[in-house]
Design a protein around this motif. Sequence first.
Motif, PDB file in Angstrom:
ATOM      1  N   ILE A 201       0.847  -1.201   0.000  1.00 20.15           N
ATOM      2  CA  ILE A 201       0.000   0.000   0.000  1.00 20.15           C
ATOM      3  C   ILE A 201       0.877   1.244   0.000  1.00 20.15           C
ATOM      4  O   ILE A 201       0.629   2.195  -0.749  1.00 20.15           O
ATOM      5  CB  ILE A 201      -0.977  -0.017   1.201  1.00 20.15           C
ATOM      6  CG1 ILE A 201      -2.045  -1.084   0.997  1.00 20.15           C
ATOM      7  CG2 ILE A 201      -1.607   1.352   1.407  1.00 20.15           C
ATOM      8  CD1 ILE A 201      -2.897  -1.362   2.223  1.00 20.15           C
ATOM      9  N   ALA A 202       1.920   1.228   0.829  1.00 18.20           N
ATOM     10  CA  ALA A 202       2.831   2.381   0.887  1.00 18.20           C
ATOM     11  C   ALA A 202       3.513   2.584  -0.460  1.00 18.20           C
ATOM     12  O   ALA A 202       3.641   3.725  -0.940  1.00 18.20           O
ATOM     13  CB  ALA A 202       3.871   2.179   1.992  1.00 18.20           C
ATOM     14  N   ALA A 203       3.935   1.511  -1.110  1.00 20.52           N
ATOM     15  CA  ALA A 203       4.571   1.614  -2.423  1.00 20.52           C
ATOM     16  C   ALA A 203       3.586   2.167  -3.450  1.00 20.52           C
ATOM     17  O   ALA A 203       3.951   3.011  -4.291  1.00 20.52           O
ATOM     18  CB  ALA A 203       5.099   0.254  -2.865  1.00 20.52           C
ATOM     19  N   ALA A 204       2.350   1.718  -3.381  1.00 15.55           N
ATOM     20  CA  ALA A 204       1.333   2.215  -4.314  1.00 15.55           C
ATOM     21  C   ALA A 204       1.065   3.699  -4.079  1.00 15.55           C
ATOM     22  O   ALA A 204       0.910   4.466  -5.042  1.00 15.55           O
ATOM     23  CB  ALA A 204       0.044   1.415  -4.158  1.00 15.55           C
ATOM     24  N   GLU A 205       1.030   4.103  -2.813  1.00 15.88           N
ATOM     25  CA  GLU A 205       0.821   5.528  -2.509  1.00 15.88           C
ATOM     26  C   GLU A 205       1.976   6.375  -3.037  1.00 15.88           C
ATOM     27  O   GLU A 205       1.762   7.462  -3.583  1.00 15.88           O
ATOM     28  CB  GLU A 205       0.639   5.728  -1.004  1.00 15.88           C
ATOM     29  CG  GLU A 205      -0.693   5.215  -0.492  1.00 15.88           C
ATOM     30  CD  GLU A 205      -0.823   5.210   1.020  1.00 15.88           C
ATOM     31  OE1 GLU A 205       0.220   5.361   1.714  1.00 15.88           O
ATOM     32  OE2 GLU A 205      -1.952   5.036   1.513  1.00 15.88           O
ATOM     33  N   ARG A 206       3.224   5.869  -2.890  1.00 15.92           N
ATOM     34  CA  ARG A 206       4.379   6.600  -3.438  1.00 15.92           C
ATOM     35  C   ARG A 206       4.293   6.695  -4.952  1.00 15.92           C
ATOM     36  O   ARG A 206       4.580   7.739  -5.539  1.00 15.92           O
ATOM     37  CB  ARG A 206       5.690   5.908  -3.028  1.00 15.92           C
ATOM     38  CG  ARG A 206       6.079   6.152  -1.585  1.00 15.92           C
ATOM     39  CD  ARG A 206       7.486   5.669  -1.287  1.00 15.92           C
ATOM     40  NE  ARG A 206       7.693   4.258  -1.594  1.00 15.92           N
ATOM     41  CZ  ARG A 206       7.442   3.257  -0.754  1.00 15.92           C
ATOM     42  NH1 ARG A 206       6.946   3.509   0.447  1.00 15.92           N
ATOM     43  NH2 ARG A 206       7.682   2.018  -1.107  1.00 15.92           N
ATOM     44  N   ALA A 207       3.877   5.604  -5.595  1.00 13.91           N
ATOM     45  CA  ALA A 207       3.743   5.605  -7.053  1.00 13.91           C
ATOM     46  C   ALA A 207       2.693   6.621  -7.495  1.00 13.91           C
ATOM     47  O   ALA A 207       2.876   7.317  -8.500  1.00 13.91           O
ATOM     48  CB  ALA A 207       3.387   4.206  -7.552  1.00 13.91           C
ATOM     49  N   VAL A 208       1.603   6.730  -6.746  1.00 13.81           N
ATOM     50  CA  VAL A 208       0.550   7.708  -7.071  1.00 13.81           C
ATOM     51  C   VAL A 208       1.098   9.123  -6.927  1.00 13.81           C
ATOM     52  O   VAL A 208       0.865   9.985  -7.792  1.00 13.81           O
ATOM     53  CB  VAL A 208      -0.689   7.490  -6.177  1.00 13.81           C
ATOM     54  CG1 VAL A 208      -1.648   8.658  -6.257  1.00 13.81           C
ATOM     55  CG2 VAL A 208      -1.398   6.201  -6.568  1.00 13.81           C
ATOM     56  N   GLU A 209       1.851   9.366  -5.843  1.00 13.88           N
ATOM     57  CA  GLU A 209       2.432  10.700  -5.644  1.00 13.88           C
ATOM     58  C   GLU A 209       3.399  11.043  -6.774  1.00 13.88           C
ATOM     59  O   GLU A 209       3.397  12.169  -7.282  1.00 13.88           O
ATOM     60  CB  GLU A 209       3.158  10.759  -4.286  1.00 13.88           C
ATOM     61  CG  GLU A 209       2.213  10.755  -3.104  1.00 13.88           C
ATOM     62  CD  GLU A 209       2.935  10.630  -1.769  1.00 13.88           C
ATOM     63  OE1 GLU A 209       4.179  10.736  -1.755  1.00 13.88           O
ATOM     64  OE2 GLU A 209       2.249  10.424  -0.766  1.00 13.88           O
ATOM     65  N   GLU A 210       4.217  10.071  -7.179  1.00 14.06           N
ATOM     66  CA  GLU A 210       5.153  10.297  -8.281  1.00 14.06           C
ATOM     67  C   GLU A 210       4.400  10.565  -9.581  1.00 14.06           C
ATOM     68  O   GLU A 210       4.797  11.432 -10.367  1.00 14.06           O
ATOM     69  CB  GLU A 210       6.081   9.089  -8.443  1.00 14.06           C
ATOM     70  CG  GLU A 210       7.066   8.938  -7.307  1.00 14.06           C
ATOM     71  CD  GLU A 210       7.820   7.607  -7.352  1.00 14.06           C
ATOM     72  OE1 GLU A 210       7.684   6.868  -8.353  1.00 14.06           O
ATOM     73  OE2 GLU A 210       8.550   7.324  -6.393  1.00 14.06           O
ATOM     74  N   ALA A 211       3.335   9.844  -9.809  1.00 11.13           N
ATOM     75  CA  ALA A 211       2.536  10.046 -11.018  1.00 11.13           C
ATOM     76  C   ALA A 211       1.911  11.439 -11.020  1.00 11.13           C
ATOM     77  O   ALA A 211       1.892  12.116 -12.050  1.00 11.13           O
ATOM     78  CB  ALA A 211       1.452   8.974 -11.123  1.00 11.13           C
ATOM     79  N   HIS A 212       1.426  11.878  -9.859  1.00 12.23           N
ATOM     80  CA  HIS A 212       0.860  13.231  -9.763  1.00 12.23           C
ATOM     81  C   HIS A 212       1.929  14.282 -10.075  1.00 12.23           C
ATOM     82  O   HIS A 212       1.658  15.264 -10.780  1.00 12.23           O
ATOM     83  CB  HIS A 212       0.275  13.487  -8.358  1.00 12.23           C
ATOM     84  CG  HIS A 212      -1.070  12.872  -8.144  1.00 12.23           C
ATOM     85  ND1 HIS A 212      -2.234  13.439  -8.575  1.00 12.23           N
ATOM     86  CD2 HIS A 212      -1.424  11.713  -7.539  1.00 12.23           C
ATOM     87  CE1 HIS A 212      -3.255  12.655  -8.241  1.00 12.23           C
ATOM     88  NE2 HIS A 212      -2.789  11.607  -7.612  1.00 12.23           N
TER      89      HIS A 212
ATOM     90  N   ALA B  18       4.272  18.162 -13.911  1.00 10.44           N
ATOM     91  CA  ALA B  18       5.403  18.599 -14.745  1.00 10.44           C
ATOM     92  C   ALA B  18       5.014  18.588 -16.219  1.00 10.44           C
ATOM     93  O   ALA B  18       5.358  19.521 -16.970  1.00 10.44           O
ATOM     94  CB  ALA B  18       6.606  17.691 -14.503  1.00 10.44           C
ATOM     95  N   LEU B  19       4.279  17.570 -16.636  1.00  9.31           N
ATOM     96  CA  LEU B  19       3.834  17.502 -18.036  1.00  9.31           C
ATOM     97  C   LEU B  19       2.847  18.615 -18.358  1.00  9.31           C
ATOM     98  O   LEU B  19       2.879  19.189 -19.459  1.00  9.31           O
ATOM     99  CB  LEU B  19       3.221  16.131 -18.340  1.00  9.31           C
ATOM    100  CG  LEU B  19       4.224  14.974 -18.393  1.00  9.31           C
ATOM    101  CD1 LEU B  19       3.482  13.648 -18.497  1.00  9.31           C
ATOM    102  CD2 LEU B  19       5.190  15.138 -19.562  1.00  9.31           C
ATOM    103  N   GLU B  20       1.963  18.926 -17.404  1.00  9.20           N
ATOM    104  CA  GLU B  20       1.025  20.026 -17.626  1.00  9.20           C
ATOM    105  C   GLU B  20       1.778  21.350 -17.767  1.00  9.20           C
ATOM    106  O   GLU B  20       1.453  22.173 -18.632  1.00  9.20           O
ATOM    107  CB  GLU B  20       0.013  20.113 -16.475  1.00  9.20           C
ATOM    108  CG  GLU B  20      -1.016  19.009 -16.504  1.00  9.20           C
ATOM    109  CD  GLU B  20      -1.941  19.001 -15.290  1.00  9.20           C
ATOM    110  OE1 GLU B  20      -1.610  19.660 -14.266  1.00  9.20           O
ATOM    111  OE2 GLU B  20      -2.988  18.348 -15.370  1.00  9.20           O
ATOM    112  N   THR B  21       2.805  21.557 -16.951  1.00 12.88           N
ATOM    113  CA  THR B  21       3.624  22.774 -17.040  1.00 12.88           C
ATOM    114  C   THR B  21       4.338  22.819 -18.388  1.00 12.88           C
ATOM    115  O   THR B  21       4.362  23.868 -19.061  1.00 12.88           O
ATOM    116  CB  THR B  21       4.640  22.811 -15.880  1.00 12.88           C
ATOM    117  OG1 THR B  21       3.921  22.794 -14.647  1.00 12.88           O
ATOM    118  CG2 THR B  21       5.515  24.036 -15.943  1.00 12.88           C
ATOM    119  N   ALA B  22       4.908  21.688 -18.804  1.00 13.98           N
ATOM    120  CA  ALA B  22       5.604  21.630 -20.095  1.00 13.98           C
ATOM    121  C   ALA B  22       4.623  21.860 -21.240  1.00 13.98           C
ATOM    122  O   ALA B  22       4.945  22.557 -22.220  1.00 13.98           O
ATOM    123  CB  ALA B  22       6.305  20.283 -20.260  1.00 13.98           C
ATOM    124  N   ALA B  23       3.422  21.306 -21.139  1.00 15.15           N
ATOM    125  CA  ALA B  23       2.424  21.499 -22.186  1.00 15.15           C
ATOM    126  C   ALA B  23       2.013  22.964 -22.272  1.00 15.15           C
ATOM    127  O   ALA B  23       1.846  23.513 -23.379  1.00 15.15           O
ATOM    128  CB  ALA B  23       1.201  20.620 -21.933  1.00 15.15           C
TER     129      ALA B  23
END
Length: 113
Positions: free
Chosen positions: A67-78, A83-88
């Motif tokens: 669960i902790a790993a999944a939460e970290r992955a979600v935070e990284e994805a956000h 960053a992609l929205e800023t670049a776009a």
Amino acid sequence: RATAARIEAEEKAATGALAAADQRLAQIATDLAHAGRLAADAQGAEMRLAEEDARLAPAEAEAPARIAAAERAVEEAHARVAALETAAQAATEHAAAIAAKAQALAGQIRAAD
């Protein structure tokens, strides 16, 4: 004669009571057999639950870390999405600036002709 009738009545009552007791005994035996089957079913269910609990224990132990790993992955994805929205947004602004320059150049070319 009255004594014989009384004895016969008592014998008849005793026979009836004995038949009722035999019937009740048969019912108790049936109930006891049913209770035995229920107890065996319950014991089997308890064994199956214990086996399932043993199979699930490793996954249950891993769950908090997963669960902790999944939460970290979600935070990284956000963070990547942000960053992609800023670049776009920057690319859109750059494209708009290029389009404005192209229109200005096109206007200069038309004016020069």
